[in-house]
Scaffold this motif. Structure first.
Motif, PDB file in Angstrom:
ATOM      1  N   ASP A   1       0.524  -1.242   0.223  1.00 23.79           N
ATOM      2  CA  ASP A   1      -0.175   0.256  -0.068  1.00 23.79           C
ATOM      3  C   ASP A   1       1.271   1.360   0.514  1.00 23.79           C
ATOM      4  O   ASP A   1       0.400   2.263  -0.216  1.00 23.79           O
TER       5      ASP A   1
ATOM      6  N   GLU B   1       5.373 -17.163   0.518  1.00 24.34           N
ATOM      7  CA  GLU B   1       3.720 -18.071   0.781  1.00 24.34           C
ATOM      8  C   GLU B   1       3.078 -17.008   2.041  1.00 24.34           C
ATOM      9  O   GLU B   1       1.783 -16.823   0.998  1.00 24.34           O
ATOM     10  N   ASP B   2       3.312 -17.118   2.741  1.00 31.57           N
ATOM     11  CA  ASP B   2       2.139 -16.309   4.093  1.00 31.57           C
ATOM     12  C   ASP B   2       2.072 -14.898   2.932  1.00 31.57           C
ATOM     13  O   ASP B   2       1.163 -13.538   3.680  1.00 31.57           O
ATOM     14  N   HIS B   3       3.310 -14.271   2.297  1.00 30.79           N
ATOM     15  CA  HIS B   3       3.276 -12.917   1.867  1.00 30.79           C
ATOM     16  C   HIS B   3       3.214 -12.351   0.111  1.00 30.79           C
ATOM     17  O   HIS B   3       3.162 -11.535  -0.483  1.00 30.79           O
ATOM     18  N   LYS B   4       2.471 -14.169  -0.605  1.00 30.38           N
ATOM     19  CA  LYS B   4       1.512 -14.376  -1.694  1.00 30.38           C
ATOM     20  C   LYS B   4       0.562 -13.008  -2.325  1.00 30.38           C
ATOM     21  O   LYS B   4       0.871 -12.374  -3.506  1.00 30.38           O
ATOM     22  N   GLU B   5      -0.262 -13.075  -1.805  1.00 30.50           N
ATOM     23  CA  GLU B   5      -1.161 -11.947  -1.902  1.00 30.50           C
ATOM     24  C   GLU B   5      -0.537 -10.242  -1.822  1.00 30.50           C
ATOM     25  O   GLU B   5      -1.176  -9.674  -3.424  1.00 30.50           O
ATOM     26  N   ASN B   6       0.342  -9.914  -1.466  1.00 31.70           N
ATOM     27  CA  ASN B   6       0.683  -8.707  -1.102  1.00 31.70           C
ATOM     28  C   ASN B   6       1.843  -8.404  -2.604  1.00 31.70           C
ATOM     29  O   ASN B   6       1.891  -7.392  -2.945  1.00 31.70           O
TER      30      ASN B   6
ATOM     31  N   ARG C   1       4.687 -19.637  -7.426  1.00 33.38           N
ATOM     32  CA  ARG C   1       3.322 -19.030  -7.282  1.00 33.38           C
ATOM     33  C   ARG C   1       3.348 -18.076  -7.827  1.00 33.38           C
ATOM     34  O   ARG C   1       1.613 -17.786  -8.181  1.00 33.38           O
TER      35      ARG C   1
ATOM     36  N   LEU D   1       1.445 -10.157  -4.767  1.00 27.12           N
ATOM     37  CA  LEU D   1       0.822 -10.293  -6.135  1.00 27.12           C
ATOM     38  C   LEU D   1       0.641  -8.816  -6.775  1.00 27.12           C
ATOM     39  O   LEU D   1      -0.081  -8.502  -7.733  1.00 27.12           O
ATOM     40  N   LYS D   2       0.404  -8.108  -5.463  1.00 30.69           N
ATOM     41  CA  LYS D   2       0.049  -6.671  -5.919  1.00 30.69           C
ATOM     42  C   LYS D   2       0.722  -5.266  -5.882  1.00 30.69           C
ATOM     43  O   LYS D   2       0.177  -4.710  -7.106  1.00 30.69           O
TER      44      LYS D   2
ATOM     45  N   ILE E   1       4.478 -15.611  -9.556  1.00 30.77           N
ATOM     46  CA  ILE E   1       4.718 -13.810  -9.115  1.00 30.77           C
ATOM     47  C   ILE E   1       5.550 -13.570  -9.887  1.00 30.77           C
ATOM     48  O   ILE E   1       6.923 -13.709 -10.312  1.00 30.77           O
TER      49      ILE E   1
END
Length: 233
Positions: free
Chosen positions: A53, A155-160, A194, A162-163, A196
């Motif tokens: 962010d 793995e724990d920060h995959k969504e971040n 993953r 990908l942003k 990314i």
């Protein structure tokens, strides 16, 4: 760190706010990137992973400490000397050898990754301990180090991740520190597994620091100019 201070908040929040308030910036996530070399590369990667962010692209040049591999492993004889250090005076502020440097580096990383204000003289815990003259894993502290190293955080920060608009990792083919070579490859592999998007490059003729200016001029600035959003005035 309870020993060295809250540098994460300082960089991603206080410093960014100060720069935006005092300089002619485009104060939007899409227009802000973060980069660093060596330990700065580690900081850039972890801050981008945790704060997409704030930063939308990251470039890490020869990033250290992405994983506890190679010369960060128990096979490095400097660990035994580090474990046996009994006073701050035993550390050489100006290293005379690579082994002297490793001792400083291990204590410095421990101050960030595994601080212990009750454990003098360095107020840290180490991921290894001496048992019968051998260097063995200190499991609880080793886990703290792994929890702060990007290879094991993907793995724990995959969504971040990908942003992010862009991720670039590089090091020179003559990189002296084996953990940088090994863990940079592992980090790229973890990202690829993953799906990314990222760029990973090993460049010709480079060691840990001899071509940093060239990389800035030919790769880093171009990368940010392509990945960041610069709206028309």
């Amino acid at each position: 760190s309870s020993v060295t201070g809250n540098w994460e908040d300082y960089i991603y929040r206080d410093l960014v706010q100060h720069i935006d308030a005092n300089y002619r910036t485009i104060s939007r996530t899409e227009s802000r990137g973060i980069a660093g070399h060596s330990m700065g590369g580690y900081g850039a990667v972890t801050l981008a992973m945790k704060h997409p962010d704030v930063f939308s692209a990251v470039y890490a040049l020869s990033p250290c400490c992405l994983g506890i591999e190679g010369d960060f492993s128990s096979e490095n004889p400097a660990w035994l000397k580090t474990i046996r250090l009994a006073s701050k005076e035993a550390l050489k502020p100006t290293p005379q050898s690579l082994e002297d440097f490793y001792q400083l580096a291990f204590i410095a990383v421990a101050a960030a990754f595994s601080p212990n204000p009750q454990h003098g003289p360095f107020y840290v815990d180490l991921p290894y301990e001496e048992r019968g003259g051998r260097v063995e894993k200190n499991d609880s502290v080793f886990a703290k180090w792994r929890a702060k190293m990007p290879v094991y955080m993907v793995e724990d920060h995959k969504e971040n991740l990908l942003k992010l608009r862009g991720i670039f990792i590089d090091y020179g083919q003559n990189e002296e520190f084996s953990h940088i070579r090994i863990s940079s490859q592992q980090f790229s592999k973890a990202l690829a597994e993953r799906s990314i998007p990222h760029i990973f490059e090993v460049y010709e003729g480079g060691d840990h620091g001899n071509k940093i200016r060239q990389r800035l001029e030919t790769r880093l600035f171009r990368f940010f100019s392509e990945k960041l959003d610069f709206p028309a005035p």
